[in-house]
Scaffold this motif. Structure first.
Motif, mmCIF file in Angstrom:
data_model
loop_
_atom_site.group_PDB
_atom_site.id
_atom_site.type_symbol
_atom_site.label_atom_id
_atom_site.label_comp_id
_atom_site.label_asym_id
_atom_site.label_seq_id
_atom_site.Cartn_x
_atom_site.Cartn_y
_atom_site.Cartn_z
ATOM 1 N N GLY A 68 1.639 10.023 15.271
ATOM 2 C CA GLY A 68 1.481 8.983 15.875
ATOM 3 C C GLY A 68 2.331 7.611 15.148
ATOM 4 N N SER A 69 2.571 6.547 15.727
ATOM 5 C CA SER A 69 3.294 5.384 15.351
ATOM 6 C C SER A 69 1.801 4.559 14.859
ATOM 7 N N GLY A 70 1.589 3.978 13.523
ATOM 8 C CA GLY A 70 0.595 3.208 13.203
ATOM 9 C C GLY A 70 -0.786 3.588 13.513
ATOM 10 N N VAL A 71 -0.868 5.001 12.663
ATOM 11 C CA VAL A 71 -2.015 5.486 12.965
ATOM 12 C C VAL A 71 -2.804 5.695 11.576
ATOM 13 N N SER A 72 -2.341 5.169 10.534
ATOM 14 C CA SER A 72 -3.071 5.279 9.318
ATOM 15 C C SER A 72 -4.418 5.149 8.989
ATOM 16 N N ASN A 73 -4.856 3.903 9.871
ATOM 17 C CA ASN A 73 -6.171 3.473 9.733
ATOM 18 C C ASN A 73 -7.401 4.402 10.473
ATOM 19 N N LEU A 74 -6.660 5.356 11.108
ATOM 20 C CA LEU A 74 -7.614 6.431 11.696
ATOM 21 C C LEU A 74 -8.232 7.271 10.782
ATOM 22 N N ALA A 75 -7.636 7.402 9.708
ATOM 23 C CA ALA A 75 -8.100 8.506 8.598
ATOM 24 C C ALA A 75 -9.598 8.369 8.309
ATOM 25 N N ALA A 76 -10.146 7.261 8.189
ATOM 26 C CA ALA A 76 -11.550 6.856 7.728
ATOM 27 C C ALA A 76 -12.318 7.468 9.164
ATOM 28 N N GLU A 77 -11.912 6.941 10.074
ATOM 29 C CA GLU A 77 -12.884 7.711 11.454
ATOM 30 C C GLU A 77 -12.863 8.918 11.268
ATOM 31 N N ALA A 78 -11.696 9.711 11.201
ATOM 32 C CA ALA A 78 -11.746 11.299 10.992
ATOM 33 C C ALA A 78 -12.775 11.763 10.146
ATOM 34 N N PHE A 79 -12.752 10.967 8.700
ATOM 35 C CA PHE A 79 -13.728 11.377 7.750
ATOM 36 C C PHE A 79 -15.120 11.221 7.997
#
Ligand SMILES: Cc1cc2nc3c(=O)[nH]c(=O)nc-3n(C[C@H](O)[C@H](O)[C@H](O)COP(=O)(O)OP(=O)(O)OC[C@H]3O[C@@H](n4cnc5c(N)ncnc54)[C@H](O)[C@@H]3O)c2cc1C
Lengths: 332, 266
Positions: free
Chosen positions: A46-57
């Protein structure tokens, strides 16, 4: 040559967070990865999705592949398929899971054909065959009248999963993992579609998919008028209103209220089905509910095979009395 | 405007669920006695989508159907609705296919037809509910596509497509030629007219065998499958419904509320 290994989840974002289906897929993916003794990764595009990684972990992933590019803002076949394809070719997961959402429905078959492998759509159960170690994909077929179990010798093994069919893990924010950034490398001149507009059909009140109580009407409601009574009852019970397909097709209620195989999947504590016959395609959308209540004038209607409680009668007579009593009970 | 619509003959999905039977050993569904097959409903929506474009700007609609024992009165329905030509891929070799073998055969047939601006499929067939063949054809022909269409307008070599989403729809513009899969939100398919039925009677379907479209026997139907069906079964219904009765429907309604309170559901 490198070998296929591990489980990968295509994690969709929704309003700046991981979508519910993404956490459900990670919950299921974790179990499959542990069965195989392999890694669970997520791919977020996506665009501007980098902050979602923590949620995935926190939801179970060991590794997150991020493809963050302005061209990936809206889902488009010609941008998202190459982006996910690139990650899959690089990471070589044995299994790739996607949601049975409007995006997954478009993305999974395209990817499968492009990668010369197979996809199974709308799975409700996934497990690893103990002997062959292949992914067993169970999916309803014939509108839910039957179930099929598929396997494939080809990797990656792709499956889309029905919403609410899998349980997410309790989020654990202490879990950390590795982030791998992958450049999208897209050529905008190869994009053959353009999103011109997004139209939301707003529905007041609690969302159908989140509601604990759902009251659905069917063709037997006879028109938009009858749905006002269902709406009032839904409000009283702090629930949401749904419908079978004919009321949507006839324009009595907005299309987004359709419950079923090709509509919304709901899993409330209480599902009240009024003047709908309980076709297998409709029940596909609410079969996760243990307490289905039916009001139908036909004692032979299929809904009575699915319901826990029922009244055989004309809704025009049964429903007002039912609603009045509910009001009285809730007040008292 | 040259349009192609792929339609599949299926067991009537609206047949009562109680009439549904599976032959577990044969991993097959037993067609219910006395219920004739139909065109998969979303494929009828796809025919309707093409007809609406033809209504506005003219054009030719070719319908393709693939399978065995294709009943002429079933597969000719799109002709009686207003389509112009019918191609049947009819041969034992086409039977038992999966998304791969079916998409491959249809893509080869479309290549043989040669001229097309738009290809339509239903969003998913009412038997296996996969929704993959449309995307597969598009991949094999190198075409862009839009899935789950509810409205299509064509002008200047482009189609503007309203695509169904979970909370509404998106308007997507796609260059032609393109493949579009159609959803029921498009609206009901028209009924055949008497004139249409008469016209359809005069149209002889063109029948192609695997060799006619250059399909190798080992890639057709069951032989060309990539996915393995391990098991087919009917889920058990353990539910038993408690019917709440009353002297009158009103009383039954009130008692139902009390029952739900008792069961701690209210
Ligand atoms: C591939 C495919 C996908 C589909 N997806 C969906 C889906 O996602 N969701 C969905 O809902 N459908 C779906 N359908 C359609 C589905 O097959 C049925 O046609 C539809 O669910 C029937 O809706 P219904 O029960 O409201 O209507 P009907 O089957 O016509 O039932 C109406 C009921 O109302 C009762 N009734 C009439 N009047 C009264 C009265 N006054 N009081 C009490 N009862 C009354 C009748 O006894 C009857 O049981 C799909 C079909 C296909 C082929």
């Amino acid at each position: 040559m490198a070998e296929y290994s591990g489980v990968m989840v295509h994690a969709e974002a929704e309003e700046g967070k991981l979508a519910a289906i993404a956490t459900e897929l990670l919950g299921c993916g974790r179990r499959l990865a542990d069965d195989l003794g392999e890694e669970l990764s997520a791919v977020i595009v996506g665009s501007g999705v980098s902050n979602l990684a923590a949620e995935a972990f926190a939801s179970g992933a060991d590794k997150v592949y991020l493809v963050d590019d302005a061209l990936l803002q809206d889902y488009q076949t010609d941008t998202h398929v190459p982006a996910v394809e690139k990650v899959v070719r690089q990471a070589m997961p044995r299994i790739l899971l996607l949601g049975q959402t409007s995006i997954g429905r478009d993305l999974a078959p395209r990817l499968a054909f492009r990668l010369e492998t197979t996809a199974t759509m709308d799975c409700i159960e996934l497990d690893i065959d103990p002997g062959s170690k292949r992914l067993r994909r169970t999916k309803p077929v014939y509108g839910g009248n039957a179930r099929a179990v598929f396997t494939s010798e080809l990797d990656p093994q792709i499956a889309t999963v029905r919403t609410k069919a899998m349980t997410p893990l309790a989020p654990d924010t202490s879990r950390k993992g590795e982030v791998v950034n992958v450049a999208a490398g897209l050529d905008s001149s190869k994009v053959r579609t353009r999103v011109l507009e997004k139209v939301k059909q707003e529905v007041e009140g609690i969302s159908l998919e989140a509601a604990n109580v759902v009251i659905s009407g069917g063709r037997g409601m006879g028109g938009a008028e009858g749905f006002k009574q269902l709406e009032e009852l839904a409000k009283m019970l702090k629930g949401a209103m749904g419908a079978s397909r004919p009321p949507c097709d006839n324009g009595w209620v907005p299309d987004v209220l359709q419950v079923g195989l090709t509509g919304k999947i709901v899993a409330p504590d209480l599902y009240i089905a009024v003047a709908l016959s309980g076709s297998s395609q409709h029940m596909a959308g609410c079969s996760g509910c243990k307490n289905i209540v039916a009001i139908n004038k036909d004692p032979e209607a299929n809904i009575f095979r699915e319901a826990r409680f029922g009244v055989v009668g004309d809704w025009k007579k049964v429903l007002p009395a039912f609603s009045a009593k509910v009001k009285e009970l809730l007040a008292g | 405007m040259n349009m192609i619509v792929c339609v599949k003959q299926v067991i009537d999905p609206e047949a009562p669920p109680s009439s549904f039977r599976v032959d577990e050993a044969g991993k097959k569904v037993v067609p219910p006695a006395g219920v004739p097959p139909v065109i998969s409903p979303f494929d009828e929506n796809a025919v309707e989508a093409a007809l609406r474009i033809k209504d506005v700007q003219g054009g030719k609609i070719t319908v393709i159907s693939m399978g065995v024992n294709l009943l002429r009165e079933v597969v000719k329905k799109p002709l009686s609705m207003g389509a112009d030509e019918l191609v049947l891929l009819e041969d034992e070799a086409f039977a038992g296919g999966d998304s791969w073998s079916n998409a491959r055969a249809l893509a080869l047939a479309i290549k043989k037809i040669g001229v097309y601006d738009l290809i339509f499929c239903g969003r998913q067939a009412a038997d296996w509910d996969e929704g993959q063949v449309g995307s597969g054809i598009a991949e094999m022909l190198g075409l862009p596509g839009v899935t789950l269409a509810r409205k299509i307008d064509v002008s200047d070599g482009k189609a503007r497509v309203e695509q169904v989403t979970a909370d509404g729809y998106e308007v997507v513009e796609v260059s032609l030629p393109a493949l579009i899969t159609v959803s029921n939100e498009l609206g009901e398919a028209r009924y055949p007219t008497i004139k249409g039925i008469m016209a359809a009677k005069k149209i002889e379907p063109i029948v192609w065998k695997p060799a006619d479209i250059g399909l190798e026997p080992e890639q057709a139907g069951a032989a060309g499958r990539k996915i393995i069906l391990q098991k087919l079964y009917q889920p058990v219904h353990e539910g038993k419904c408690e019917i709440i009765e009353g002297e009158s429907p009103e009383e039954a309604g009130a008692k139902l509320a009390l029952k739900l309170r008792e069961a701690k559901l209210l």
